[in-house]
Design an enzyme around this catalytic site. Structure first.
Site, PDB file in Angstrom:
ATOM      1  N   ILE A   1       0.683 -10.053  -6.222  1.00 54.02           N
ATOM      2  CA  ILE A   1       0.898 -10.331  -7.638  1.00 54.02           C
ATOM      3  C   ILE A   1       1.713  -9.216  -8.290  1.00 54.02           C
ATOM      4  CG2 ILE A   1      -1.215 -11.705  -7.837  1.00 54.02           C
ATOM      5  CD1 ILE A   1      -2.579  -9.232  -9.106  1.00 54.02           C
ATOM      6  N   ASP A   2       2.154  -8.247  -7.472  1.00 51.12           N
ATOM      7  CA  ASP A   2       2.755  -7.033  -8.034  1.00 51.12           C
ATOM      8  C   ASP A   2       4.234  -7.165  -8.408  1.00 51.12           C
ATOM      9  OD1 ASP A   2       4.131  -6.797  -5.521  1.00 51.12           O
ATOM     10  OD2 ASP A   2       2.465  -5.641  -4.697  1.00 51.12           O
TER      11      ASP A   2
ATOM     12  N   PHE B   1      -6.952  -5.166  -0.227  1.00 54.19           N
ATOM     13  CA  PHE B   1      -8.368  -5.521  -0.300  1.00 54.19           C
ATOM     14  C   PHE B   1      -9.155  -4.990   0.899  1.00 54.19           C
ATOM     15  CE2 PHE B   1      -8.340  -9.560  -3.184  1.00 54.19           C
ATOM     16  CZ  PHE B   1      -8.230  -8.746  -4.285  1.00 54.19           C
TER      17      PHE B   1
ATOM     18  N   CYS C   1      -1.980 -18.714 -22.512  1.00 51.95           N
ATOM     19  CA  CYS C   1      -3.147 -19.081 -23.310  1.00 51.95           C
ATOM     20  C   CYS C   1      -3.971 -20.135 -22.579  1.00 51.95           C
ATOM     21  CB  CYS C   1      -2.670 -19.621 -24.665  1.00 51.95           C
ATOM     22  SG  CYS C   1      -4.027 -20.217 -25.681  1.00 51.95           S
TER      23      CYS C   1
ATOM     24  N   CYS D   1      -3.450 -23.459 -25.236  1.00 53.46           N
ATOM     25  CA  CYS D   1      -2.156 -24.144 -25.461  1.00 53.46           C
ATOM     26  C   CYS D   1      -1.098 -23.761 -24.422  1.00 53.46           C
ATOM     27  CB  CYS D   1      -1.647 -23.845 -26.869  1.00 53.46           C
ATOM     28  SG  CYS D   1      -1.053 -22.150 -27.112  1.00 53.46           S
TER      29      CYS D   1
ATOM     30  N   SER E   1      -4.073  -9.514   6.154  1.00 54.36           N
ATOM     31  CA  SER E   1      -5.177  -9.672   7.109  1.00 54.36           C
ATOM     32  C   SER E   1      -5.337 -11.140   7.514  1.00 54.36           C
ATOM     33  CB  SER E   1      -6.477  -9.184   6.475  1.00 54.36           C
ATOM     34  OG  SER E   1      -6.793  -9.977   5.342  1.00 54.36           O
TER      35      SER E   1
ATOM     36  N   THR F   1       0.844  -1.207   0.000  1.00 55.60           N
ATOM     37  CA  THR F   1       0.000   0.000   0.000  1.00 55.60           C
ATOM     38  C   THR F   1       0.878   1.255   0.000  1.00 55.60           C
ATOM     39  OG1 THR F   1      -0.175  -0.049   2.414  1.00 55.60           O
ATOM     40  CG2 THR F   1      -1.990  -1.058   1.177  1.00 55.60           C
TER      41      THR F   1
ATOM     42  N   GLN G   1       1.662 -13.225  -1.104  1.00 56.46           N
ATOM     43  CA  GLN G   1       0.355 -13.367  -1.746  1.00 56.46           C
ATOM     44  C   GLN G   1       0.210 -12.336  -2.852  1.00 56.46           C
ATOM     45  OE1 GLN G   1      -2.865 -13.768   1.471  1.00 56.46           O
ATOM     46  NE2 GLN G   1      -1.106 -12.953   2.555  1.00 56.46           N
TER      47      GLN G   1
ATOM     48  N   HIS H   1       0.207 -16.415  -5.365  1.00 61.47           N
ATOM     49  CA  HIS H   1      -0.945 -16.053  -6.190  1.00 61.47           C
ATOM     50  C   HIS H   1      -0.530 -15.583  -7.591  1.00 61.47           C
ATOM     51  CE1 HIS H   1      -3.598 -15.419  -2.366  1.00 61.47           C
ATOM     52  NE2 HIS H   1      -3.378 -16.674  -2.650  1.00 61.47           N
TER      53      HIS H   1
HETATM   54  P1  NAD Z   1      -5.827  -7.718   2.731  1.00 65.12           P
HETATM   55  O1  NAD Z   1      -6.268  -6.518   1.978  1.00 65.12           O
HETATM   56  O2  NAD Z   1      -6.837  -8.733   3.098  1.00 65.12           O
HETATM   57  O3  NAD Z   1      -5.114  -7.256   4.080  1.00 65.12           O
HETATM   58  C1  NAD Z   1      -4.117  -6.271   4.072  1.00 65.12           C
HETATM   59  C2  NAD Z   1      -3.748  -5.992   5.517  1.00 65.12           C
HETATM   60  O4  NAD Z   1      -2.631  -5.131   5.497  1.00 65.12           O
HETATM   61  C3  NAD Z   1      -4.862  -5.309   6.304  1.00 65.12           C
HETATM   62  O5  NAD Z   1      -5.058  -5.999   7.527  1.00 65.12           O
HETATM   63  C4  NAD Z   1      -4.327  -3.887   6.533  1.00 65.12           C
HETATM   64  O6  NAD Z   1      -4.669  -3.395   7.806  1.00 65.12           O
HETATM   65  C5  NAD Z   1      -2.844  -4.100   6.451  1.00 65.12           C
HETATM   66  N1  NAD Z   1      -2.093  -2.948   5.942  1.00 65.12           N
HETATM   67  C6  NAD Z   1      -2.417  -2.079   4.959  1.00 65.12           C
HETATM   68  N2  NAD Z   1      -1.417  -1.224   4.741  1.00 65.12           N
HETATM   69  C7  NAD Z   1      -0.429  -1.557   5.625  1.00 65.12           C
HETATM   70  C8  NAD Z   1       0.882  -1.055   5.872  1.00 65.12           C
HETATM   71  N3  NAD Z   1       1.400  -0.029   5.203  1.00 65.12           N
HETATM   72  N4  NAD Z   1       1.611  -1.652   6.843  1.00 65.12           N
HETATM   73  C9  NAD Z   1       1.110  -2.706   7.570  1.00 65.12           C
HETATM   74  N5  NAD Z   1      -0.115  -3.224   7.361  1.00 65.12           N
HETATM   75  C10 NAD Z   1      -0.867  -2.658   6.389  1.00 65.12           C
HETATM   76  O7  NAD Z   1      -4.616  -8.356   1.886  1.00 65.12           O
HETATM   77  P2  NAD Z   1      -4.060  -9.856   1.878  1.00 65.12           P
HETATM   78  O8  NAD Z   1      -4.146 -10.419   3.253  1.00 65.12           O
HETATM   79  O9  NAD Z   1      -2.768  -9.820   1.179  1.00 65.12           O
HETATM   80  O10 NAD Z   1      -5.110 -10.662   1.006  1.00 65.12           O
HETATM   81  C11 NAD Z   1      -5.623 -10.072  -0.158  1.00 65.12           C
HETATM   82  C12 NAD Z   1      -5.433 -10.843  -1.442  1.00 65.12           C
HETATM   83  O11 NAD Z   1      -5.456  -9.807  -2.433  1.00 65.12           O
HETATM   84  C13 NAD Z   1      -4.144 -11.537  -1.656  1.00 65.12           C
HETATM   85  O12 NAD Z   1      -4.478 -12.785  -2.105  1.00 65.12           O
HETATM   86  C14 NAD Z   1      -3.432 -10.786  -2.795  1.00 65.12           C
HETATM   87  O13 NAD Z   1      -3.102 -11.687  -3.841  1.00 65.12           O
HETATM   88  C15 NAD Z   1      -4.448  -9.867  -3.380  1.00 65.12           C
HETATM   89  N6  NAD Z   1      -4.005  -8.482  -3.584  1.00 65.12           N
HETATM   90  C16 NAD Z   1      -2.717  -8.231  -3.981  1.00 65.12           C
HETATM   91  C17 NAD Z   1      -2.293  -6.947  -4.161  1.00 65.12           C
HETATM   92  C18 NAD Z   1      -0.855  -6.720  -4.610  1.00 65.12           C
HETATM   93  O14 NAD Z   1      -0.292  -7.547  -5.322  1.00 65.12           O
HETATM   94  N7  NAD Z   1      -0.224  -5.639  -4.166  1.00 65.12           N
HETATM   95  C19 NAD Z   1      -3.149  -5.876  -3.919  1.00 65.12           C
HETATM   96  C20 NAD Z   1      -4.478  -6.152  -3.513  1.00 65.12           C
HETATM   97  C21 NAD Z   1      -4.890  -7.472  -3.348  1.00 65.12           C
END
Ligand code: NAD
Length: 253
Positions: free
Chosen positions: A107-108, A37, A131, A134, A197, A30, A105, A123
């Site tokens: 994908i970035d 999410f 594809c 294929c 989370s 973030t 988790q 993930h």
């Molecule tokens: P989630 O959104 O469920 O949880 C994120 C957690 O991180 C929250 O509890 C939040 O409070 C905390 N958070 C947010 N910013 C923070 C920071 N700066 N420092 C510390 N904590 C912070 O995300 P998840 O548990 O990873 O599950 C979501 C799914 O979404 C995953 O499977 C992932 O593949 C996918 N996803 C990926 C991306 C990405 O690749 N960046 C982005 C969004 C969702």
């Protein structure tokens, strides 16, 4: 324990543990401008329902609409995002042999971009597409260009099948990397869980496989009571302060 005491404790735990892995989630990215999410107010789930937009059944039922709806989010992640201090510190900790690798988790691809070498992307990632028929692979940029030019799902240049992102969508089986992680985690001394989370299964069950846990997350998780140390703060701040602490203690140059 105040914040600084928690950072000192984290440095001590890392120093005495031999086999350390880090499990990261959307929260670590973030601070690179990619919404997670479930954060209150800013999380993607406050605006859309990814369980409807990012499913295999949606992709197969209406591939054109799947790509039109998801392209801008994938593009933001694939093309614009840069690693932040949290990703960079983790790469430095791997280089200095404090951690053995990162299980993510996300994908970035930001751990790779930060220089981390051993990364299990449970993930998948947005570097490429494949594809549906294929399994031929192309760079993500090829698919993005096709969608933009033709306003429909990208097609495989080999067989004409629909191209899909190399990410694990809802309803997909888990990637092979998940079974690798299931084999290595029971032998780990410590799992540092950062920015997740712990609500997406089966990944959310991984911390149960390790005796010693540290959790760094803005909000409480269901595993907090099992952890030997919990820090409710931003991963970027915590990891940067950890690096400073390790340097001050002479554990890192
Ligand atoms: P989630 O959104 O469920 O949880 C994120 C957690 O991180 C929250 O509890 C939040 O409070 C905390 N958070 C947010 N910013 C923070 C920071 N700066 N420092 C510390 N904590 C912070 O995300 P998840 O548990 O990873 O599950 C979501 C799914 O979404 C995953 O499977 C992932 O593949 C996918 N996803 C990926 C991306 C990405 O690749 N960046 C982005 C969004 C969702």
């Amino acid at each position: 324990m105040n914040y600084q005491e928690r950072i000192s404790r984290l440095a001590e735990i890392l120093t005495v543990s031999r086999s350390v892995y880090v499990l990261t989630g959307a929260g670590i990215s973030t601070e690179s401008g990619i919404p997670d999410f479930r954060s209150p107010q800013t999380g993607l789930w406050t605006k859309i329902d990814p369980m409807k937009k990012a499913t295999v059944s949606f992709l197969k039922r209406d591939p054109d609409e799947f790509w039109r709806m998801n392209l801008s989010r994938y593009r933001q992640i694939a093309e614009n995002a840069r690693p932040n201090i949290g990703h960079k510190v983790l790469a430095r900790l791997e280089e200095a042999a404090f951690i053995r690798g990162i299980i993510t988790q996300n994908i970035d691809g930001l751990h790779h971009k930060a220089g981390s070498k051993k990364v299990w992307e449970l993930h998948g990632h947005v570097r490429s597409v494949r594809c549906l028929l294929c399994r031929h692979e192309e760079d993500f940029s090829f698919a993005a260009q096709e969608v933009e030019n033709k306003n429909c799902a990208p097609r495989c240049p080999k067989c004409g099948g629909i191209l899909r992102p190399n990410v694990v969508l809802f309803e997909d089986p888990m990637d092979d990397s998940f079974s690798q992680v299931m084999r290595l985690l029971p032998k780990a001394d410590l799992l540092v869980v950062a920015g997740t989370s712990l609500q997406v299964y089966p990944v959310a069950s991984l911390p149960e496989m390790v005796d010693n846990l540290v959790i760094i997350n803005m909000e409480p998780t269901h595993m907090d009571s099992r952890a030997q140390l919990v820090i409710h703060e931003k991963t970027g701040r915590v990891l940067e302060d950890l690096l400073i602490e390790l340097k001050e203690k002479g554990k890192l140059s």
